[in-house]
Write an enzyme that holds these catalytic residues in place. Structure first.
Site, short mmCIF file in Angstrom:
data_model
loop_
_atom_site.label_atom_id
_atom_site.label_comp_id
_atom_site.label_asym_id
_atom_site.label_seq_id
_atom_site.Cartn_x
_atom_site.Cartn_y
_atom_site.Cartn_z
CB SER A 38 29.83 31.30 30.10
OG SER A 38 30.34 32.01 28.98
CG ASP A 186 33.43 30.59 29.78
OD1 ASP A 186 32.76 29.95 30.60
OD2 ASP A 186 32.97 31.04 28.72
#
Length: 300
Positions: A38, A186
């Site tokens: 991320s 993510d």
């Protein structure tokens, strides 16, 4: 001895990674390989591209909400139109996320252009997840040196922009990243702090930066993106603890709470907290690395 640096997820709190890197570099601890999940993937790519901590800090402090969020009018149409069509009985689908991520992708392109992961100056990995198959997709130039812990881990080279955009696609906040027939979200869904990836790629010593669960603060979470990201943090906490226990040799834990995606005014605070957290572990880190080196020399 090959040292790996694993930079965890955390939204805007990921700026703390810059402070950690700065302190490690000042202490003479240099990573041979870096991996990020991320927001950690963005800092990892910047570091691997050759940017100094000072340059990364300047870039971070210049970031505004406009660099991350799509225009309000465009976003409103994107969100409201499908719901309106459904109410009218027309065939439609609700959006895949609050933000399409086009502006964020342009922001990434301004830094990395068409650079591939294999073009970076340091081996670097960005972790994402295929939302349909559940496979962990790692964008990197490095093949695993050891058998992957889970057979669902796949390794690909790709542009840095695609890799980071995929790794930062917080489910529900950003629309997934479509790439080569896959739909990627993510990497925190599977590995919030990518320490295992670095061990699989042959690192002998892994320093992991865990931004952790954001909840232990007095302010209430009110907005949807923060609710989603905090929920992911809670879900990933146990997985993260497991990965860190088995694959991280030193863990740096900056503690920052209630930093929303739009709180760009707090970036300097995040960076400084990264420095503070790194300073706290440096004495033990030096001793641990020294012991490892002595043992390896004795075994020769």
């Amino acid at each position: 001895m090959k040292i790996g640096l694993a930079l965890g997820s955390g939204g805007l709190r990921g700026a703390a990674h810059i402070g950690v890197i700065d302190e490690l570099e000042r202490a003479g601890v240099h990573a041979d390989m870096v991996a990020g999940t991320s927001s950690g993937s963005l800092i990892a790519a910047m570091y691997a591209s050759g940017m100094t901590p000072s340059e990364m800090e300047d870039a971070a402090l210049a970031v505004t909400a406009r660099d991350i969020l799509d225009p309000i009018g465009y976003t409103a149409i994107f969100l409201v139109a499908p719901a309106f069509l459904l109410l009218l009985g027309a065939k439609s689908y609700l959006p895949k996320g609050i933000l399409r991520g086009r502006r964020f992708e342009r922001f990434l392109t301004s830094y990395f252009g068409k650079t591939l992961m294999s073009d970076l100056k340091m081996p670097c990995s960005a972790v994402s997840v295929d939302i349909h198959t559940g496979e962990k997709v790692v964008f990197t130039s490095e093949s695993p040196a050891r058998a992957a812990a889970f057979k669902e881990t796949l390794y690909f080279d790709a542009s840095v922009v695609d890799a980071v955009r995929a790794s930062c696609s917080i489910p529900g906040v950003f629309e997934w990243k479509a790439w080569e027939g896959r739909y990627l979200v993510d990497g925190a869904v599977r590995e919030p702090v990518p320490a295992r990836i670095l061990k699989e790629q042959g690192c002998d010593y892994v320093i992991a930066v865990d931004l952790g669960y954001t909840g232990q603060a007095d302010a209430q979470v009110r907005e949807l993106p923060s609710i989603i990201t905090q929920s992911l943090d809670i879900l990933g906490e146990e997985v993260s603890d497991y990965v860190l226990y088995y694959y991280a040799n030193t863990i740096v834990r900056p503690r920052l709470y209630n930093v929303a995606l739009t709180d760009t005014s707090r970036i300097s605070e995040c960076i400084e907290e990264g420095r503070n957290a790194a300073r706290q572990v440096l004495p033990d880190l030096r001793r641990s690395i020294r012991r490892r080196v002595v043992r390896r020399l004795a075994a020769i």
